[in-house]
Design a protein around this motif. Structure first.
Motif, PDB file in Angstrom:
ATOM      1  N   ALA A   1     -49.601  55.933 -28.014  1.00  0.00           N
ATOM      2  CA  ALA A   1     -50.231  54.609 -28.014  1.00  0.00           C
ATOM      3  C   ALA A   1     -49.844  53.863 -29.285  1.00  0.00           C
ATOM      4  CB  ALA A   1     -51.748  54.759 -27.922  1.00  0.00           C
ATOM      5  N   SER A   2     -49.614  52.568 -29.152  1.00  0.00           N
ATOM      6  CA  SER A   2     -49.188  51.754 -30.293  1.00  0.00           C
ATOM      7  C   SER A   2     -50.101  50.546 -30.448  1.00  0.00           C
ATOM      8  CB  SER A   2     -47.750  51.269 -30.080  1.00  0.00           C
ATOM      9  OG  SER A   2     -47.379  50.353 -31.095  1.00  0.00           O
TER      10      SER A   2
ATOM     11  N   VAL B   1     -59.473  55.105 -20.489  1.00  0.00           N
ATOM     12  CA  VAL B   1     -58.240  55.383 -21.225  1.00  0.00           C
ATOM     13  C   VAL B   1     -58.557  55.722 -22.670  1.00  0.00           C
ATOM     14  CG1 VAL B   1     -55.979  54.471 -21.894  1.00  0.00           C
ATOM     15  CG2 VAL B   1     -57.037  53.721 -19.749  1.00  0.00           C
ATOM     16  N   VAL B   2     -57.852  56.705 -23.188  1.00  0.00           N
ATOM     17  CA  VAL B   2     -57.919  57.033 -24.609  1.00  0.00           C
ATOM     18  C   VAL B   2     -56.484  57.104 -25.136  1.00  0.00           C
ATOM     19  CG1 VAL B   2     -58.053  59.533 -24.186  1.00  0.00           C
ATOM     20  CG2 VAL B   2     -58.884  58.594 -26.333  1.00  0.00           C
TER      21      VAL B   2
ATOM     22  N   GLY C   1     -60.166  48.016 -26.910  1.00  0.00           N
ATOM     23  CA  GLY C   1     -61.557  48.425 -26.838  1.00  0.00           C
ATOM     24  C   GLY C   1     -61.772  49.904 -26.560  1.00  0.00           C
ATOM     25  N   ARG C   2     -60.718  50.667 -26.590  1.00  0.00           N
ATOM     26  CA  ARG C   2     -60.789  52.096 -26.281  1.00  0.00           C
ATOM     27  C   ARG C   2     -60.404  52.901 -27.520  1.00  0.00           C
ATOM     28  NH1 ARG C   2     -63.854  53.567 -23.491  1.00  0.00           N
ATOM     29  NH2 ARG C   2     -62.731  55.430 -22.943  1.00  0.00           N
ATOM     30  N   PRO C   3     -60.950  54.106 -27.662  1.00  0.00           N
ATOM     31  CA  PRO C   3     -60.677  54.903 -28.854  1.00  0.00           C
ATOM     32  C   PRO C   3     -59.254  55.450 -28.897  1.00  0.00           C
ATOM     33  CG  PRO C   3     -61.949  56.180 -27.285  1.00  0.00           C
ATOM     34  CD  PRO C   3     -61.864  54.781 -26.734  1.00  0.00           C
ATOM     35  N   VAL C   4     -58.800  55.669 -30.113  1.00  0.00           N
ATOM     36  CA  VAL C   4     -57.526  56.369 -30.330  1.00  0.00           C
ATOM     37  C   VAL C   4     -57.855  57.650 -31.082  1.00  0.00           C
ATOM     38  CG1 VAL C   4     -55.218  56.269 -31.350  1.00  0.00           C
ATOM     39  CG2 VAL C   4     -56.282  54.178 -30.457  1.00  0.00           C
ATOM     40  N   VAL C   5     -57.309  58.761 -30.600  1.00  0.00           N
ATOM     41  CA  VAL C   5     -57.551  60.074 -31.189  1.00  0.00           C
ATOM     42  C   VAL C   5     -56.226  60.673 -31.651  1.00  0.00           C
ATOM     43  CG1 VAL C   5     -59.634  60.451 -29.806  1.00  0.00           C
ATOM     44  CG2 VAL C   5     -57.425  61.254 -28.953  1.00  0.00           C
TER      45      VAL C   5
ATOM     46  N   ALA D   1     -58.752  64.165 -26.735  1.00  0.00           N
ATOM     47  CA  ALA D   1     -58.854  63.209 -25.627  1.00  0.00           C
ATOM     48  C   ALA D   1     -59.578  63.779 -24.413  1.00  0.00           C
ATOM     49  CB  ALA D   1     -57.462  62.752 -25.208  1.00  0.00           C
ATOM     50  N   MET D   2     -59.961  65.022 -24.480  1.00  0.00           N
ATOM     51  CA  MET D   2     -60.594  65.692 -23.333  1.00  0.00           C
ATOM     52  C   MET D   2     -61.899  65.025 -22.949  1.00  0.00           C
ATOM     53  SD  MET D   2     -58.753  68.107 -22.181  1.00  0.00           S
ATOM     54  CE  MET D   2     -59.922  69.088 -21.265  1.00  0.00           C
TER      55      MET D   2
END
Length: 135
Positions: free
Chosen positions: A20-21, A42-43, A56-60, A66-67
């Motif tokens: 993800a960018s 989506v993560v 608006g979604r988390p980045v891990v 991401a589970m």
């Protein structure tokens, strides 16, 4: 008979976007936004952006973080596919989606042998439109 891609896109709920960018000009950013807009949970996965949000979604940092997940959408160089596939198998993902230009025949064989659905050289946005799924 239902198109296998349609089956994936209509039954998947949770998607990890690996690579993800935050750059809106990158395909991974655009597709993550597309998936969020279509109601997917989506993560993003990117250790350099972990703790931030995109669309608006988390980045891990890792797939483990991401589970749970149904699908792993891979925006990484082809030589990075094998470890992502191994993680997807270990974590029980149902599908690994390799984006346009991302290829690793050995990893694909490994994923399919482990029972995963593997989509190669395709884009969910293009497929969504091809299948005329609801926008």
């Amino acid at each position: 008979m239902t198109d296998p891609i349609q089956q994936i896109l209509t039954t998947t709920r949770r998607i990890a976007v690996v690579g993800a960018s935050a750059n809106p000009r990158r395909a991974s950013n655009e597709i993550m936004g597309f998936l969020v807009a279509r109601g997917f949970d989506v993560v993003g996965v990117n250790p350099g952006l972990a703790g931030q949000t995109l669309h608006g979604r988390p980045v891990v940092a890792t797939l483990d973080d991401a589970m749970p997940l149904d699908m792993v959408d891979v925006f990484r160089a082809s030589d990075q596919v094998a470890p992502v596939m191994a993680d997807a198998i270990r974590l029980g993902a149902r599908t690994v989606w390799l984006q346009l230009g991302v290829a690793d025949a050995e990893a694909v064989t490994t994923g399919r042998a482990a029972g995963l659905q593997v989509v190669e050289n395709r884009c969910p946005s293009i497929e969504w439109r091809r299948l005329r799924l609801p926008t």
